[in-house]
Scaffold this active site. Structure first.
Site, PDB file in Angstrom:
ATOM      1  N   GLU A 164     -11.694   6.704 -27.109  1.00 55.26           N
ATOM      2  CA  GLU A 164     -12.749   7.136 -28.030  1.00 55.26           C
ATOM      3  C   GLU A 164     -12.509   8.608 -28.403  1.00 55.26           C
ATOM      4  O   GLU A 164     -11.752   9.304 -27.715  1.00 55.26           O
ATOM      5  CB  GLU A 164     -14.118   6.967 -27.367  1.00 55.26           C
ATOM      6  CG  GLU A 164     -14.442   5.540 -26.970  1.00 55.26           C
ATOM      7  CD  GLU A 164     -14.501   4.567 -28.150  1.00 55.26           C
ATOM      8  OE1 GLU A 164     -14.639   5.034 -29.301  1.00 55.26           O
ATOM      9  OE2 GLU A 164     -14.396   3.347 -27.913  1.00 55.26           O
ATOM     10  N   LYS A 211     -11.057 -10.695 -17.275  1.00 56.42           N
ATOM     11  CA  LYS A 211     -11.412 -10.792 -18.700  1.00 56.42           C
ATOM     12  C   LYS A 211     -10.935 -12.105 -19.341  1.00 56.42           C
ATOM     13  O   LYS A 211     -11.666 -12.736 -20.093  1.00 56.42           O
ATOM     14  CB  LYS A 211     -10.800  -9.599 -19.451  1.00 56.42           C
ATOM     15  CG  LYS A 211     -11.235  -9.470 -20.877  1.00 56.42           C
ATOM     16  CD  LYS A 211     -12.495  -8.662 -20.966  1.00 56.42           C
ATOM     17  CE  LYS A 211     -12.938  -8.405 -22.376  1.00 56.42           C
ATOM     18  NZ  LYS A 211     -14.112  -7.510 -22.388  1.00 56.42           N
ATOM     19  N   CYS A 259       5.172  -6.297   1.511  1.00 58.66           N
ATOM     20  CA  CYS A 259       5.570  -4.885   1.545  1.00 58.66           C
ATOM     21  C   CYS A 259       4.895  -4.154   2.717  1.00 58.66           C
ATOM     22  O   CYS A 259       5.173  -4.451   3.860  1.00 58.66           O
ATOM     23  CB  CYS A 259       5.274  -4.231   0.193  1.00 58.66           C
ATOM     24  SG  CYS A 259       6.159  -2.667   0.009  1.00 58.66           S
ATOM     25  N   TYR A 260       3.961  -3.242   2.446  1.00 60.01           N
ATOM     26  CA  TYR A 260       3.276  -2.565   3.563  1.00 60.01           C
ATOM     27  C   TYR A 260       2.656  -3.617   4.494  1.00 60.01           C
ATOM     28  O   TYR A 260       2.674  -3.464   5.715  1.00 60.01           O
ATOM     29  CB  TYR A 260       2.180  -1.638   3.035  1.00 60.01           C
ATOM     30  CG  TYR A 260       1.423  -0.887   4.128  1.00 60.01           C
ATOM     31  CD1 TYR A 260       1.815   0.392   4.511  1.00 60.01           C
ATOM     32  CD2 TYR A 260       0.335  -1.467   4.780  1.00 60.01           C
ATOM     33  CE1 TYR A 260       1.137   1.082   5.519  1.00 60.01           C
ATOM     34  CE2 TYR A 260      -0.344  -0.791   5.780  1.00 60.01           C
ATOM     35  CZ  TYR A 260       0.057   0.478   6.143  1.00 60.01           C
ATOM     36  OH  TYR A 260      -0.620   1.158   7.139  1.00 60.01           O
ATOM     37  N   GLU A 307       4.056 -10.669  -6.475  1.00 60.00           N
ATOM     38  CA  GLU A 307       2.978 -10.657  -7.479  1.00 60.00           C
ATOM     39  C   GLU A 307       3.409 -10.052  -8.810  1.00 60.00           C
ATOM     40  O   GLU A 307       2.714 -10.191  -9.820  1.00 60.00           O
ATOM     41  CB  GLU A 307       1.750  -9.903  -6.936  1.00 60.00           C
ATOM     42  CG  GLU A 307       1.864  -8.391  -6.833  1.00 60.00           C
ATOM     43  CD  GLU A 307       2.547  -7.898  -5.544  1.00 60.00           C
ATOM     44  OE1 GLU A 307       3.285  -8.677  -4.921  1.00 60.00           O
ATOM     45  OE2 GLU A 307       2.359  -6.718  -5.192  1.00 60.00           O
ATOM     46  N   HIS A 350       7.820  -7.706  -3.809  1.00 60.70           N
ATOM     47  CA  HIS A 350       6.509  -7.950  -4.412  1.00 60.70           C
ATOM     48  C   HIS A 350       6.492  -9.247  -5.238  1.00 60.70           C
ATOM     49  O   HIS A 350       6.821  -9.219  -6.425  1.00 60.70           O
ATOM     50  CB  HIS A 350       6.119  -6.774  -5.314  1.00 60.70           C
ATOM     51  CG  HIS A 350       5.768  -5.553  -4.529  1.00 60.70           C
ATOM     52  ND1 HIS A 350       4.486  -5.280  -4.120  1.00 60.70           N
ATOM     53  CD2 HIS A 350       6.533  -4.560  -4.042  1.00 60.70           C
ATOM     54  CE1 HIS A 350       4.474  -4.153  -3.420  1.00 60.70           C
ATOM     55  NE2 HIS A 350       5.711  -3.702  -3.360  1.00 60.70           N
ATOM     56  N   THR A 387     -22.183 -11.502 -24.212  1.00 63.38           N
ATOM     57  CA  THR A 387     -22.527 -12.790 -24.843  1.00 63.38           C
ATOM     58  C   THR A 387     -22.319 -13.947 -23.873  1.00 63.38           C
ATOM     59  O   THR A 387     -23.171 -14.829 -23.742  1.00 63.38           O
ATOM     60  CB  THR A 387     -21.671 -13.014 -26.118  1.00 63.38           C
ATOM     61  OG1 THR A 387     -21.822 -11.882 -26.960  1.00 63.38           O
ATOM     62  CG2 THR A 387     -22.094 -14.254 -26.859  1.00 63.38           C
ATOM     63  N   VAL A 447     -17.923  -9.766 -25.973  1.00 62.57           N
ATOM     64  CA  VAL A 447     -17.704 -11.054 -25.299  1.00 62.57           C
ATOM     65  C   VAL A 447     -18.393 -11.103 -23.937  1.00 62.57           C
ATOM     66  O   VAL A 447     -18.996 -12.124 -23.582  1.00 62.57           O
ATOM     67  CB  VAL A 447     -16.187 -11.384 -25.205  1.00 62.57           C
ATOM     68  CG1 VAL A 447     -15.420 -10.376 -24.396  1.00 62.57           C
ATOM     69  CG2 VAL A 447     -15.973 -12.774 -24.644  1.00 62.57           C
ATOM     70  N   ASP A 448     -18.353 -10.016 -23.176  1.00 66.05           N
ATOM     71  CA  ASP A 448     -18.909 -10.081 -21.820  1.00 66.05           C
ATOM     72  C   ASP A 448     -20.418 -10.336 -21.846  1.00 66.05           C
ATOM     73  O   ASP A 448     -20.918 -11.230 -21.163  1.00 66.05           O
ATOM     74  CB  ASP A 448     -18.627  -8.784 -21.047  1.00 66.05           C
ATOM     75  CG  ASP A 448     -17.145  -8.494 -20.940  1.00 66.05           C
ATOM     76  OD1 ASP A 448     -16.350  -9.410 -21.199  1.00 66.05           O
ATOM     77  OD2 ASP A 448     -16.779  -7.358 -20.607  1.00 66.05           O
ATOM     78  N   GLY A 489       0.841  -1.199   0.000  1.00 67.10           N
ATOM     79  CA  GLY A 489       0.000   0.000   0.000  1.00 67.10           C
ATOM     80  C   GLY A 489       0.871   1.243   0.000  1.00 67.10           C
ATOM     81  O   GLY A 489       2.059   1.161   0.311  1.00 67.10           O
TER      82      GLY A 489
HETATM   83  P1  XMP Z   1     -12.002   6.279 -23.136  1.00 71.96           P
HETATM   84  O1  XMP Z   1     -12.536   6.866 -24.413  1.00 71.96           O
HETATM   85  O2  XMP Z   1     -12.686   6.806 -21.916  1.00 71.96           O
HETATM   86  O3  XMP Z   1     -12.375   4.742 -23.214  1.00 71.96           O
HETATM   87  O4  XMP Z   1     -10.508   6.343 -23.059  1.00 71.96           O
HETATM   88  C1  XMP Z   1     -11.874   3.735 -22.382  1.00 71.96           C
HETATM   89  C2  XMP Z   1     -12.607   2.449 -22.718  1.00 71.96           C
HETATM   90  O5  XMP Z   1     -13.988   2.592 -22.400  1.00 71.96           O
HETATM   91  C3  XMP Z   1     -14.799   2.399 -23.533  1.00 71.96           C
HETATM   92  N1  XMP Z   1     -15.901   3.357 -23.453  1.00 71.96           N
HETATM   93  C4  XMP Z   1     -17.176   3.016 -23.235  1.00 71.96           C
HETATM   94  N2  XMP Z   1     -17.763   1.820 -23.052  1.00 71.96           N
HETATM   95  N3  XMP Z   1     -19.860   2.852 -22.852  1.00 71.96           N
HETATM   96  C5  XMP Z   1     -19.125   1.739 -22.891  1.00 71.96           C
HETATM   97  O6  XMP Z   1     -19.697   0.657 -22.758  1.00 71.96           O
HETATM   98  C6  XMP Z   1     -19.334   4.093 -23.026  1.00 71.96           C
HETATM   99  O7  XMP Z   1     -20.055   5.094 -22.990  1.00 71.96           O
HETATM  100  C7  XMP Z   1     -17.920   4.174 -23.224  1.00 71.96           C
HETATM  101  N4  XMP Z   1     -17.082   5.212 -23.417  1.00 71.96           N
HETATM  102  C8  XMP Z   1     -15.824   4.681 -23.558  1.00 71.96           C
HETATM  103  C9  XMP Z   1     -13.889   2.641 -24.716  1.00 71.96           C
HETATM  104  O8  XMP Z   1     -14.360   1.986 -25.882  1.00 71.96           O
HETATM  105  C10 XMP Z   1     -12.575   2.109 -24.200  1.00 71.96           C
HETATM  106  O9  XMP Z   1     -12.526   0.697 -24.310  1.00 71.96           O
END
Ligand code: XMP
Length: 541
Positions: A539, A397, A94-95, A188, A186, A247, A244-245, A67
């Site tokens: 984005e 993930k 560590c901490y 880990e 560490h 689905t 993926v999540d 920490g």
């Molecule tokens: P930014 O643009 O914030 O994106 O650097 C980081 C990650 O988040 C995703 N992202 C979103 N995912 N709804 C979502 O489900 C959203 O409104 C949204 N905005 C950003 C982006 O694709 C990237 O993986």
């Protein structure tokens, strides 16, 4: 939608095999979990301030993480002293190591004069059969990574030194008779190459945890848990996006409660080229999920007409989505009336993964960087609280992907880059018009297809083509054209909190640019976005 009062069971059926990590706020606490899970040992994390009397299960052992604090800081975090009476092995990192020593006698730890940061070699002392178990099989020295400020200056009573480095006489300590251990380094981190062996020695040999965390078992247990929670009448609704999540979560729900799980795909007109069709095929046809596609293209594009402010765009997309989702819930309840499945829609599915759960449990408190909009479909907080069913809440993930493979989900979908809830709406700068959506889709499709053909899709974390607000002049043949500017983005990142632009082979980038300008009507230029995050975001809006 009916409000759900039932609480989701917070812990898993591996309770009796769980190594509990108490988090003191280190940047790398979650890596302890990753390392343990990689060894098939189940581990969960809770804040270091957890009162042990409130623990809903008895762990096999406890690890105190590192920490950023000094044990001397005012308000420095301290663990519930009851851990020493719990009768389970303890390892301080560590901490966490300083905390063990400080709890025994606060004179054992001193403020450092300089941070020790970097690689070191620990010389391992052979002491006796009890103490030597931590480093068993590792030999006489171990290459480790140090990152600390305070350090131990004397041995806590009853302890012996197990390892020392040039700078830290007490780089590792162990109690002579009790199962209490500490390491200043560490284990880990990847920079400590044999760290996993040490964590395995502690968890399996000292704590007696069985390395039995297997994804196949998890699937069965989760299905049983969902059935028990949902009961035999209630309906569950969940937004799916083709990622993926959502689905994997939807497939788990389908396995658990069949058609009482209703997947909803809202076609907002902002999905990628042919994506809606693909989701219908994969979820509906191949995975047999009860899927409804709500065609709302005109509604979304109508509401977005003339809107250029990015936040307004996000809000319109989010709230329109919620309106439709709630309407669907009512429709599902109505349709189910007078059938054997006439239950209310009592739950809705969320694709939350363990890193978000960890963030929200973190000793530092929910991080400002957590974005509620990062949940499937951008659900607002009021729907997130209390009534969500989160079958992936214990998984990282790569574990979700592993389950996806076990459930028969196609490789391309499993490895697909993330796609934001507001879709290409936040990849088109300025106004979203049908013409600009069409151009973004076509350019993106060419870009991603060429990346895949070049075999480098899995090397980047996310890639897409967006559209600039402005137009630019170009010449095609003998004609002057005034067309749209495409912005290509590709990044690598491990956590999406920071990211670097992907380094393309120059020739491939040129080919992509040429193909886009030649094939997509209305485009005159292609640019590549080199901005890292921060200061940029992944984005465009
Ligand atoms: P930014 O643009 O914030 O994106 O650097 C980081 C990650 O988040 C995703 N992202 C979103 N995912 N709804 C979502 O489900 C959203 O409104 C949204 N905005 C950003 C982006 O694709 C990237 O993986």
């Amino acid at each position: 939608m009916t409000t759900v009062t039932k609480a989701e069971a917070p812990h898993n059926k591996f309770d009796r095999q769980t190594i509990l990590v108490l988090d003191f706020g280190s940047q790398t606490s979650h890596l302890i979990l990753r390392r343990l899970r990689g060894l098939d040992i189940y581990a969960e994390m809770l804040p270091c301030t957890t009162k042990l009397a409130d623990l809903p299960f008895k762990p096999k052992g406890i690890i105190l993480s590192g920490g950023p604090s000094s044990v001397y800081d005012e308000g420095a975090p301290h663990v519930d002293r009851a851990i020493f009476d719990l009768g389970v092995p303890i390892l301080g990192i560590c901490y966490g190591c300083q905390e063990v020593a400080w709890q025994i006698n606060n004179k054992n730890v001193a403020r450092g004069e300089a941070r020790e940061y970097g690689h070191a070699d620990v010389n391992i002392n052979k002491v006796d059969a009890h103490v030597d178990r931590l480093f068993a099989g590792i030999g006489e020295s171990m290459h480790v990574y140090m990152s600390h400020f305070d350090k131990l200056v004397s041995l806590p009573e009853g302890f012996v030194v197990v390892g020392s480095t040039k700078n830290s006489e007490f780089a590792s300590i162990a109690h002579k008779t009790k199962d209490i251990f500490g390491v200043q380094f560490h284990p880990e981190l990847e920079h400590t190459p044999r760290g996993s062996e040490l964590l395995r020695n502690f968890s399996v040999d000292i704590c007696g945890a069985k390395p039995e965390w297997k994804m196949g078992d998890f699937v069965q247990q989760e299905i049983t848990r969902i059935r028990t929670l949902v009961g035999d009448r209630a309906q569950v609704i969940g937004a799916v996006s083709g990622g993926v999540d959502s689905t994997v979560a939807a497939k788990l729900m389908k396995e658990a409660i069949g058609d009482r799980f209703h997947a909803v795909l809202v076609d907002n007109g902002l999905m990628r080229l042919d994506e809606c069709k693909q989701v219908k095929e994969t979820l509906g046809k191949h995975l047999g999920i009860n899927l409804t596609v709500v065609d709302a293209v005109d509604l979304f594009l109508g509401r977005l007409q003339g809107v250029i402010d990015p936040e307004k765009k996000r809000k319109i997309i989010g709230s329109t989505f919620i309106d439709l989702f709630e309407k669907e819930a009512i429709r599902i309840e109505k349709d189910a009336e007078n059938t054997p499945n006439a239950g209310k829609v009592e739950w809705f599915l969320q694709g939350t993964l363990y890193p978000d759960v960890i963030e929200s449990l973190s000793f530092k408190g929910p991080s400002a960087t957590i974005k509620t909009h990062h949940n499937v479909g951008g659900l607002p907080q009021r729907m997130m609280d209390g009534q969500g069913l989160r079958p992936l809440r214990l998984l990282f993930k790569d574990e979700v992907r592993e389950i996806g493979r076990k459930l028969g989900i196609h490789h391309d979908l499993i490895m697909r880059h993330p796609f934001p809830g507001p879709g290409i709406g936040i990849r088109i700068l300025g106004e979203v018009t049908p013409e600009r959506v069409e151009i973004a889709r076509k350019a993106d499709n060419i870009y991603i297809s060429m990346i895949k053909e070049a075999g480098i899709y899995d090397q980047m974390s996310q890639a897409y083509a967006g559209v600039d607000t402005n137009k630019a002049v170009g010449v095609m043949g003998d004609t002057r054209v005034y067309g749209y500017i495409i912005i290509l983005r590709a990044v690598t990142t491990s956590d999406f909190m920071s990211a670097e632009a992907f380094e393309f082979p120059w020739k491939l980038l040129q080919d992509i640019a040429r193909t886009i300008v030649n094939s997509v009507d209305g485009v005159s230029r292609v640019t590549y976005d080199l901005t890292s995050k921060p200061p940029g975001t992944i984005e465009l809006e």
